[in-house]
Design a protein around this motif. Sequence first.
Motif, PDB file in Angstrom:
ATOM      1  N   GLY A 162      45.914  19.999   9.659  1.00  0.00           N
ATOM      2  CA  GLY A 162      44.755  19.113   9.675  1.00  0.00           C
ATOM      3  C   GLY A 162      43.485  19.804  10.128  1.00  0.00           C
ATOM      4  O   GLY A 162      43.429  21.030  10.309  1.00  0.00           O
ATOM      5  N   TRP A 163      42.431  18.995  10.340  1.00  0.00           N
ATOM      6  CA  TRP A 163      41.124  19.510  10.724  1.00  0.00           C
ATOM      7  C   TRP A 163      41.058  19.735  12.239  1.00  0.00           C
ATOM      8  O   TRP A 163      41.608  18.954  13.020  1.00  0.00           O
ATOM      9  CB  TRP A 163      40.023  18.540  10.302  1.00  0.00           C
ATOM     10  N   HIS A 164      40.357  20.801  12.611  1.00  0.00           N
ATOM     11  CA  HIS A 164      40.152  21.144  14.023  1.00  0.00           C
ATOM     12  C   HIS A 164      38.667  21.406  14.256  1.00  0.00           C
ATOM     13  O   HIS A 164      37.910  21.682  13.311  1.00  0.00           O
ATOM     14  CB  HIS A 164      40.958  22.393  14.413  1.00  0.00           C
ATOM     15  N   ILE A 165      38.264  21.323  15.510  1.00  0.00           N
ATOM     16  CA  ILE A 165      36.879  21.608  15.882  1.00  0.00           C
ATOM     17  C   ILE A 165      36.871  22.760  16.888  1.00  0.00           C
ATOM     18  O   ILE A 165      37.697  22.805  17.808  1.00  0.00           O
ATOM     19  CB  ILE A 165      36.172  20.359  16.465  1.00  0.00           C
ATOM     20  N   VAL A 166      35.970  23.705  16.656  1.00  0.00           N
ATOM     21  CA  VAL A 166      35.794  24.853  17.546  1.00  0.00           C
ATOM     22  C   VAL A 166      34.379  24.767  18.111  1.00  0.00           C
ATOM     23  O   VAL A 166      33.400  24.812  17.355  1.00  0.00           O
ATOM     24  CB  VAL A 166      35.988  26.187  16.800  1.00  0.00           C
ATOM     25  N   PHE A 167      34.254  24.628  19.424  1.00  0.00           N
ATOM     26  CA  PHE A 167      32.949  24.502  20.065  1.00  0.00           C
ATOM     27  C   PHE A 167      32.396  25.890  20.390  1.00  0.00           C
ATOM     28  O   PHE A 167      33.116  26.757  20.902  1.00  0.00           O
ATOM     29  CB  PHE A 167      33.046  23.672  21.351  1.00  0.00           C
ATOM     30  N   ARG A 168      31.114  26.079  20.091  1.00  0.00           N
ATOM     31  CA  ARG A 168      30.418  27.293  20.504  1.00  0.00           C
ATOM     32  C   ARG A 168      29.734  27.022  21.835  1.00  0.00           C
ATOM     33  O   ARG A 168      28.981  26.055  21.968  1.00  0.00           O
ATOM     34  CB  ARG A 168      29.385  27.717  19.448  1.00  0.00           C
ATOM     35  N   THR A 169      30.013  27.857  22.804  1.00  0.00           N
ATOM     36  CA  THR A 169      29.484  27.650  24.148  1.00  0.00           C
ATOM     37  C   THR A 169      28.646  28.842  24.584  1.00  0.00           C
ATOM     38  O   THR A 169      28.781  29.952  24.052  1.00  0.00           O
ATOM     39  CB  THR A 169      30.627  27.432  25.154  1.00  0.00           C
ATOM     40  N   GLU A 170      27.799  28.576  25.550  1.00  0.00           N
ATOM     41  CA  GLU A 170      26.946  29.623  26.116  1.00  0.00           C
ATOM     42  C   GLU A 170      27.016  29.508  27.642  1.00  0.00           C
ATOM     43  O   GLU A 170      26.733  28.454  28.204  1.00  0.00           O
ATOM     44  CB  GLU A 170      25.502  29.451  25.642  1.00  0.00           C
ATOM     45  N   ARG A 171      27.405  30.576  28.280  1.00  0.00           N
ATOM     46  CA  ARG A 171      27.488  30.572  29.735  1.00  0.00           C
ATOM     47  C   ARG A 171      27.247  31.983  30.259  1.00  0.00           C
ATOM     48  O   ARG A 171      27.452  32.959  29.535  1.00  0.00           O
ATOM     49  CB  ARG A 171      28.835  30.051  30.222  1.00  0.00           C
ATOM     50  N   GLN A 172      26.819  32.061  31.485  1.00  0.00           N
ATOM     51  CA  GLN A 172      26.559  33.356  32.094  1.00  0.00           C
ATOM     52  C   GLN A 172      27.853  33.934  32.656  1.00  0.00           C
ATOM     53  O   GLN A 172      28.580  33.271  33.395  1.00  0.00           O
ATOM     54  CB  GLN A 172      25.522  33.221  33.207  1.00  0.00           C
ATOM     55  N   VAL A 173      28.113  35.182  32.292  1.00  0.00           N
ATOM     56  CA  VAL A 173      29.314  35.867  32.737  1.00  0.00           C
ATOM     57  C   VAL A 173      28.895  37.084  33.548  1.00  0.00           C
ATOM     58  O   VAL A 173      28.051  37.876  33.095  1.00  0.00           O
ATOM     59  CB  VAL A 173      30.186  36.302  31.547  1.00  0.00           C
ATOM     60  N   PRO A 174      29.400  37.255  34.740  1.00  0.00           N
ATOM     61  CA  PRO A 174      29.022  38.429  35.531  1.00  0.00           C
ATOM     62  C   PRO A 174      29.445  39.719  34.847  1.00  0.00           C
ATOM     63  O   PRO A 174      30.451  39.767  34.136  1.00  0.00           O
ATOM     64  CB  PRO A 174      29.770  38.222  36.857  1.00  0.00           C
ATOM     65  N   ALA A 175      28.662  40.775  35.059  1.00  0.00           N
ATOM     66  CA  ALA A 175      28.980  42.075  34.471  1.00  0.00           C
ATOM     67  C   ALA A 175      30.313  42.574  35.004  1.00  0.00           C
ATOM     68  O   ALA A 175      30.568  42.496  36.211  1.00  0.00           O
ATOM     69  CB  ALA A 175      27.873  43.075  34.781  1.00  0.00           C
ATOM     70  N   PRO A 176      31.188  43.065  34.122  1.00  0.00           N
ATOM     71  CA  PRO A 176      32.501  43.520  34.593  1.00  0.00           C
ATOM     72  C   PRO A 176      32.384  44.767  35.460  1.00  0.00           C
ATOM     73  O   PRO A 176      31.558  45.643  35.216  1.00  0.00           O
ATOM     74  CB  PRO A 176      33.250  43.827  33.287  1.00  0.00           C
ATOM     75  N   VAL A 177      33.199  44.819  36.466  1.00  0.00           N
ATOM     76  CA  VAL A 177      33.280  46.006  37.316  1.00  0.00           C
ATOM     77  C   VAL A 177      34.403  46.894  36.805  1.00  0.00           C
ATOM     78  O   VAL A 177      35.291  46.446  36.069  1.00  0.00           O
ATOM     79  CB  VAL A 177      33.528  45.622  38.789  1.00  0.00           C
ATOM     80  N   CYS A 178      34.363  48.140  37.183  1.00  0.00           N
ATOM     81  CA  CYS A 178      35.364  49.095  36.703  1.00  0.00           C
ATOM     82  C   CYS A 178      36.770  48.672  37.149  1.00  0.00           C
ATOM     83  O   CYS A 178      36.997  48.399  38.327  1.00  0.00           O
ATOM     84  CB  CYS A 178      35.037  50.496  37.212  1.00  0.00           C
ATOM     85  N   HIS A 179      37.681  48.588  36.189  1.00  0.00           N
ATOM     86  CA  HIS A 179      39.059  48.198  36.478  1.00  0.00           C
ATOM     87  C   HIS A 179      39.781  49.399  37.074  1.00  0.00           C
ATOM     88  O   HIS A 179      39.864  50.472  36.468  1.00  0.00           O
ATOM     89  CB  HIS A 179      39.757  47.737  35.199  1.00  0.00           C
ATOM     90  N   LEU A 180      40.336  49.230  38.256  1.00  0.00           N
ATOM     91  CA  LEU A 180      40.994  50.321  38.965  1.00  0.00           C
ATOM     92  C   LEU A 180      42.510  50.291  38.795  1.00  0.00           C
ATOM     93  O   LEU A 180      43.234  50.965  39.533  1.00  0.00           O
ATOM     94  CB  LEU A 180      40.644  50.262  40.456  1.00  0.00           C
ATOM     95  N   GLY A 181      42.972  49.526  37.815  1.00  0.00           N
ATOM     96  CA  GLY A 181      44.409  49.435  37.599  1.00  0.00           C
ATOM     97  C   GLY A 181      44.985  50.703  37.009  1.00  0.00           C
ATOM     98  O   GLY A 181      44.262  51.614  36.575  1.00  0.00           O
ATOM     99  N   PRO A 182      46.307  50.817  36.938  1.00  0.00           N
ATOM    100  CA  PRO A 182      46.957  52.029  36.422  1.00  0.00           C
ATOM    101  C   PRO A 182      46.787  52.169  34.909  1.00  0.00           C
ATOM    102  O   PRO A 182      46.306  51.269  34.229  1.00  0.00           O
ATOM    103  CB  PRO A 182      48.426  51.829  36.802  1.00  0.00           C
ATOM    104  N   GLN A 183      47.204  53.311  34.404  1.00  0.00           N
ATOM    105  CA  GLN A 183      47.168  53.605  32.969  1.00  0.00           C
ATOM    106  C   GLN A 183      48.547  53.385  32.375  1.00  0.00           C
ATOM    107  O   GLN A 183      49.568  53.624  33.025  1.00  0.00           O
ATOM    108  CB  GLN A 183      46.714  55.043  32.750  1.00  0.00           C
ATOM    109  N   VAL A 184      48.593  52.944  31.117  1.00  0.00           N
ATOM    110  CA  VAL A 184      49.878  52.670  30.475  1.00  0.00           C
ATOM    111  C   VAL A 184      49.763  52.964  28.982  1.00  0.00           C
ATOM    112  O   VAL A 184      48.684  52.844  28.392  1.00  0.00           O
ATOM    113  CB  VAL A 184      50.302  51.199  30.703  1.00  0.00           C
TER     114      VAL A 184
END
Length: 411
Positions: A162-184
């Motif tokens: 059937g039919w669906h609706i997808v909403f477009r939103t606008e919000r402020q997102v903080p700048a990502p900080v460097c991820h210090l997690g392990p490598q895989v």
Amino acid sequence: MARLDLNTAQVTVLDAQAHTARTLWNLLHEYYTFRQDRLASIKDCDAAIRQARREIDWMGQLPAQAAQAVLKTYRQAWANFLNPDHPAKRPTFKSRLRSRMAVDVPQARDLNIVRLNRRWGAVNLPKVGRVRFRWTKDLPGATKGGPAGRITGARLVKEANGWHIVFRTERQVPAPVCHLGPQVGIDRGINVALALSDGTAREHGDRLTRGEKEHLRRLEKTSARQRHARTPGQPMSKRLTRTYDQIAKTRATAKRRALDWQHQTTTELAGTFGVIKVEKLPIANMLKSAKGTIEHPGVNVAQKSGLNRKIAGEAWGRTVTLLEYKTRDRGGQVVKVPAPYTSQTCHRCGHREAANRDGTKFACHNPDCGWIGHADTNAAININNADGTAVSGRGDLGVTRSAKRQPPRAA
């Protein structure tokens, strides 16, 4: 994406709008590219749309704002194609049977979104009226105490259920900080969906229950009988159409469950690891048929067809796409490494031999090593140890423009 609760009349209206939007796209493509090799400007296209809406009655089924959205989307498709860092293909005509039915609602001011209860909300749609939709998560600016931000528009999309609706939103997102997690390193496979270099794996169960598989088998058997009884050249019967719709709904259920598993798994991986390495696989080439030609017929055609279906069912490319944007949002990075020989090389001693791998078992034939373990885990460790190219968004950095990626000749 939220499911809409529509009656028969509302479904008919949205179907007509979607077909009109598809036809408008095709008319724009013809007007834009086949005017004696002279490109049409956005002003000319806009004037042509306004004139068509005045002279052609059925063009009025599509709201004026939705028609302008088709023009904007078409122009953006050309911009994406001409961007050397974007994987978009050249815009072309949309088929009635193979294109996705969709209608844009560019402005949010008339939507009037209201939450009715815990499970349902209501929204106004142009020329459709007030419609209920399934409330799956809080929308920015639509509820008290909800997330900060605002809704800028919506898009209506028709799926198998059937039919669906997808909403477009606008919000402020903080700048990502460097991820210090392990490598895989991650090896994508069929026997094991995702094998990690740390020895763990991410697997999923069957996408359909036993009863759903049996139901799908019976539907496919019914469709084969109905196709056999169909007179060649005659339109498809309503019974066969209904059977095809039921098959599509069942397969769409499996696809939604697969996508849900991919989203949950990639979110967990992106939050755990700072650098994720994957193989740079030529998936399109891997899915090519083995039938060959009459002069040079292929071998093991049935086995290759089954392998192709399994690879397509795992959606390896979509897994990497999800990982790319999720790791980027969390300050991480996805790195693509060369794919050859990662499954035949021993990660401990570096000995490479095709006989090292036997199905899911890996046994190094180097007498000085002799490491034995899971083949997918060995491949994942090789991927983790390899050097590669960091990717941003959906494409590799530094990709050059293809010879096919050229604009039509302007006057």
